[in-house]
Design a protein around this motif. Structure first.
Motif: not given
Length: 787
Positions: A3-22
């Motif tokens: 994951i890329v760390a610092e990027n812009r104005n204190g923000m960074r690229w965060i990886r998300a998966d918003l569709h998981l079943h259990t």
């Protein structure tokens, strides 16, 4: 972590998966999986935000919280066992870096699905109250049923979820049960399609096959805010829709839910991984803070090895030191060959870091040298440098060109056992020898079907891609390494060309071979006064393991000779593709006046200039340009390299009637297998243009001419028609040329191509998918740095 760390104005690229079943979903593929297993897999996939979105229930998130709360209650009472203490510590470690959001995948009235994702502090009872309001019966709130009847309509559901404080995402919109697919399937109005994809309560659209589908309504690019009636620009993401921990192998195509956690993810530029930051982004207009990484099948395969661990035919390795350390991997190669072949990935740790490969040319050379010096017989190696998780990773495919055993120079025989490379024990050596006999090694029972190398012709024994250029090892009377298409002449050039036809899928070899036992005749052709043959050999399992190009009939064994004698008068082709060193231009062709230099430097000029031209070579022959003379006849600027390779002769303005078949073969190039070709545009009696199209993927030609106003806006046909009007007549200064091939208007995932045939006629191929281009069309883009 990639994951890329610092990027812009204190923000960074965060990886998300918003569709998981259990396991709370009734169709979950692995019900024995624990919630801790799911969190651990999410960590392995570098995810920082995930959402549990079970079918019509929030019970999965409830069970996860219940397990965590129970452990904390035991801890407060001082009653934790050692195993429970470890589980609680692992939960806390994971939740310190991973945000888990509650949610559900709701089934609307006509079957379309909708994701509702809520903040982690939202009480379960309130989320269930939202499900009740959506129409899920009380007795099904804990079931996780895929289908629920008499629920709310799509647009109503959007509003209910949004007013309840949830993020509203339309999942797999271009797949089964997606809101766009369902409206198309049911034939509802365009207004309904706009409503389900443009609602003010909708935060994002989730796509499958994010970069491959380019038809109307089913591409993320369609929702960029520039399409009439679809003025609202949408956030376009992807999610795994995982119903299991890890992705299934590609061989198991019959399984519906094959993706694992994090297989399809989205990257978000956020100040942190909180729900509030996620909501703020998806409620904004900052579309450049969302990106969807592009992946191909080979990257999925690396995922499977990396997170599933090395196996009998798959090995992960990292270099311990400088690139020459790859020399030591020859034992892995020998072990894979003894397993029947496999894949060695250099640059990844099993289940851990991706470190990549520096100086890949040195790595491949060290490994090749190690195998050449230590392994007998020589396996077939194919090298590919691929981008994976932000690093260059080397993929080495090992094919067993001969039956086992493959023996090391020290007398050792390496095999794969329990996911590791080991010296073979006595029993394993016996098994290898038995397999060798079964697969066709020399035996009195072979009855002449054993592989008996011809005494003429050539064989492609190895290939690797470096810097966009394929290098080949060609077995002739000797083995010659590092042959490129441009350096090859005569029979070598022919063999490389045929090999590339097979590699790129332009030829169906199996359907063209005439077999006698395990020996096969692919093709007979005449070259000068001699007849030559392309021959093949298959192993005991029917797999073709050897191809010999340009074999003469002298010196063949009795088995091969019998095969050739049974041709029964089959047609003999005339070979036109290869340039032989003796194939000079006839005297008097063209004018041997010096042309201005036509060949560009090997390095890409910065910047590339539209209208730039480069010579397209095949063997010693090159095509610089196609022009039309004042009478409309085609003329060709040709180039011929000297036999010694020190210079070249230029032949400008050669007429068509002076060209030999070899030169015509250079000029003729198969159509790409992607995009739309405008075959013709003629005016009807009313003066309106009518178009005839060819679908290059299927080869189908539209039977009825199309008027522009009859073509549905936003489709590839409509784009092709508009561009064809713009491109007539062809302005060659708007094209980057490689001989008679060119491209214009490169886009992110597509490109428009143009081809000038032997009559000087221009053919346009619109919206060709970059990743699907093969052969010389792909080389054209590589030459100009577009791939």
């Amino acid at each position: 972590m990639s994951i890329v760390a610092e990027n812009r104005n204190g923000m960074r690229w965060i990886r998300a998966d918003l569709h998981l079943h259990t396991p709370a979903s009734e169709d979950y593929a692995e019900p024995e999986v624990s919630y801790l297993d799911i969190l651990q897999e999410a960590e392995r996939r570098d995810l920082e935000i995930i959402a549990f979105t079970d079918h019509n229930t929030v019970h999965g998130y409830e069970l996860f919280q219940r397990d965590l709360d129970f452990l904390q209650t035991l801890e407060a009472a001082g009653r934790l066992t050692e195993e429970e203490q470890q589980r609680l510590q692992e939960y806390r470690r994971l939740l310190a870096k991973l945000t888990v959001l509650p949610g559900f995948e709701f089934t609307s009235h006509f079957g379309a699905h909708i994701l509702g994702v809520f903040p982690p502090d939202r009480p379960i009872s309130l989320i269930e109250a939202t499900l009740l309001q959506l129409g899920v019966p009380p007795d099904q709130l804990k079931v996780g049923a895929c289908s629920v009847t008499n629920t709310r309509h799509v647009t109503e559901a959007y509003e209910i979820i949004a007013r309840a404080g949830g993020l509203v995402i339309a999942p797999h919109v271009n797949g089964p049960n997606g809101v766009v697919s369902e409206t198309l399937r049911m034939g509802t109005s365009g207004q309904a399609r706009i409503a389900v994809s443009q609602s003010a309560h909708l935060h994002a659209l989730e796509f499958i096959n994010f970069y491959t589908d380019h038809e109307k309504f089913t591409s993320p690019g369609f929702y960029n805010g520039k399409t009439e009636h679809y003025e609202r620009r949408m956030f376009c993401i992807q999610g795994s829709d995982a119903h299991r921990l890890r992705r299934l192998p590609d061989s198991e195509n019959h399984v519906m839910h094959r993706h694992g956690i994090g297989d399809r993810y989205v990257e978000l530029l956020l100040p942190d991984n909180s729900f509030e930051s996620l909501r703020a982004l998806l409620s904004s207009q900052e579309f450049d803070r969302v990106r969807v990484p592009k992946r191909d099948q080979k990257q999925w395969a690396v995922d499977a090895i990396r997170f599933g661990g090395s196996s009998e035919r798959q090995i992960l390795r990292v270099l311990a030191g400088e690139p020459p350390a790859a020399y030591a991997f020859w034992r892995d190669v020998a072990a894979l060959a003894n397993s029947g072949g496999g894949v060695l990935i250099i640059g990844c740790e099993p289940g851990g870091r991706v470190v990549g490969v520096e100086r890949p040319d040195h790595v491949s050379e060290a490994l090749r040298r190690g195998v050449a010096e230590h392994v007998t017989p020589q396996p077939y190696l194919s090298f590919e440098l691929m981008s994976y998780e932000g690093h260059d990773v080397m993929r080495v495919e090992v094919k067993a060109a001969e039956p086992p055993p493959y023996v090391g120079s020290d007398g050792s025989i390496s095999i794969r056992r329990d996911g590791e490379t080991h010296p073979a024990d006595r029993g394993e050596i016996i098994q290898l020898c038995r397999r060798a006999l079964a697969e066709g090694a020399s035996s009195p029972l072979d009855n002449g079907q054993d592989i008996d190398l011809p005494r003429s012709g050539v064989q492609i024994v190895s290939a690797q891609k470096r810097g966009g250029v394929w290098l080949y090892e060609v077995r002739d009377l000797r083995t010659t390494a590092g042959v490129t298409r441009d350096r090859a002449q005569g029979l070598w050039a022919y063999a490389i060309s045929r090999h590339e036809d097979l590699r790129d899928g332009r030829v169906d070899l199996q359907s063209q071979v005439k077999w006698k036992g395990r020996l096969g005749l692919w093709r007979a052709y005449r070259q000068g006064s001699r007849t030559k043959y392309d021959l093949v050999h298959r192993d005991a399992n029917g797999v073709i393991d050897h191809i010999f190009f340009g074999v003469s009939d002298w010196g063949l064994s009795d088995a091969w000779a019998t095969l050739l004698n049974e041709r029964n008068g089959d047609a003999i082709e005339t070979e036109t593709q290869a340039f032989d060193p003796t194939d000079e231009l006839p005297p008097g062709v063209g004018h041997e006046e010096p042309l201005e230099p036509l060949e560009a430097p090997t390095e890409l000029a910065e910047p590339s200039i539209w209208g730039e031209r480069r010579v397209r070579w095949r063997g010693r022959g090159g095509l610089a340009k196609v022009t039309l003379d004042p009478t409309g006849d085609a003329r060709f600027d040709l180039v011929m390299k000297d036999k010694e390779g020190d210079g070249q002769q230029n032949y400008p303005a050669v007429p068509l009637e002076k060209l030999t078949e070899a030169w015509l073969s250079l000029i003729r190039v198969p159509r790409p297998r992607t995009g739309i070709e405008v075959i013709n545009a003629a005016r009807n009696d009313e003066g309106e243009l009518q178009y005839i199209f060819r679908n290059l993927r299927t080869g189908d030609v539209s039977g009825v001419p199309w008027r522009l106003q009859d073509i549905e806006p936003g489709t590839v046909r409509e784009y092709a028609a508009r561009m064809y009007q713009q491109d007539q007549p062809l302005d060659e200064e708007k094209v980057r040329w490689w001989g008679n091939l060119g491209y214009l208007r490169p886009m992110r995932s597509q490109v428009d191509l143009v081809f000038l045939d032997e009559h000087g006629e221009a053919h346009f191929y619109y919206a060709a998918r970059r990743e699907e281009l093969t052969g010389e069309w792909r080389e054209l883009l590589e030459l100009y740095g577009e791939v």
